[in-house]
Design a protein around this motif. Structure first.
Motif: not given
Length: 321
Positions: A129-133, A265-269
């Motif tokens: 998943r995206d973790t940057d935020r 969750n977010y995956y590549q936005g």
């Protein structure tokens, strides 16, 4: 022969606990991944992608199974002790208890020190998943979910198959799991090509995931409820997960700790709204990462004890027959 497998399983557990998975050491999974990468490039194109995906899977399993069987066979030809030792070393490469717990701690330490950026980066190494935020609670959730899911995928499932077929079958399981992790995606590129790998991975994890979940409840004391209530939550929530197996570990850990896993969750936005697991009795905190690791520490030896009991019963039954 089952007694030899059990001895090898126990030795493998000890080897992994001491050595783990040093990043610079050669590792069979890396070689398996390289083979999958080559076959994926050559086969995942044109028409008949389902058939080509099955062909890739069969080639990988034949190569891995044959090579492992040959090594183990040579070991037993030399001496049973050599055979058990060969099996133990090979099986130890299919499990990842030490590295799983260390990966969780790599996230925990910066999180404990207030370094969200560092914790996000470490989490990105172990989740898709995206973790940057992500904020602290979501970082904790991602880490605990990874520990919960991989207790079966990365530890108990290969040990289960090692009981059934020794090191060769444990390595075949790891090969299937690696195929699934590399091509078992429901996207345009891999939806057809990775279908066989994903389905076989689901089949091989069906029993271990459920037994592991039961072991978690059996040997860990729930913080806010009875064991019976915790198991009821597992039965209620595990089936909600999009994976037929991953929900069992997540639901068990969630019920034991009194936390809720799953969610958005977010995956590549792209947003993915996962079903929730467990009861939100208490808020997620960084200490839950440590507690999740402790659940693993208690669960795996008990799982191995069950393998010993089951193996001895099978051995005695075969002798009587």
């Amino acid at each position: 022969m089952i007694t030899y497998h059990l001895a090898a399983i126990t030795m493998a557990f000890i080897i992994d606990a001491i050595v783990g998975d040093p990043p610079k050491w050669p590792h069979p999974v890396k070689w398996i991944g390289s083979l999958i990468g080559v076959l994926r490039t050559k086969l995942n194109n044109g028409e008949n992608k389902i058939f080509k995906g099955m062909l890739m899977l069969l080639i990988v399993l034949f190569v891995v199974g044959s090579a492992t069987f040959l090594i183990v066979w040579l070991g037993y030809m030399i001496h049973p002790i050599a055979g058990v030792f060969a099996e133990a070393v090979i099986i130890s490469t299919t499990i990842a208890q030490k590295s799983l717990k260390e990966a969780a701690l790599e996230v925990y330490h910066p999180l404990k020190n207030g370094d969200l950026s560092g914790a996000r980066l470490k989490l990105s190494y172990i989740v898709g998943r995206d973790t940057d935020r992500l904020e602290e609670q979501e970082i904790v959730r991602g880490t605990v979910e990874t520990v919960a899911e991989n207790t079966s995928d990365g530890i108990t499932a290969p040990l289960f198959w090692a009981l059934i077929g020794g090191a060769p079958l444990a390595m075949v399981y790891r090969a299937v799991n690696t195929c699934d992790s590399m091509v078992g995606y429901k996207n345009e590129r891999y939806f057809e090509f990775g279908r066989a790998s994903a389905k076989l991975d689901d089949i091989l994890n069906w029993i271990p995931s459920r037994v592991t979940s039961l072991c978690m409840i059996a040997v860990n004391k729930p913080k806010y409820m009875t064991k019976r209530k915790a198991w009821e939550i597992v039965l209620r929530d595990a089936k909600k997960h999009p994976s037929p197996n991953s929900g069992w570990g997540e639901a068990a850990v969630g019920s034991l700790l009194g936390i809720q896993l799953g969610g958005i969750n977010y995956y590549q936005g792209v947003v993915s709204n996962r079903a929730t697991m467990g009861e939100p009795i208490t808020s997620l905190e960084n200490s839950h990462i440590i507690l999740a690791n402790k659940i693993v520490t208690r669960t795996v030896p008990f799982f191995i004890l069950l393998l010993w009991i089951g193996g001895i019963i099978i051995e005695m039954a075969s002798t009587w027959s």
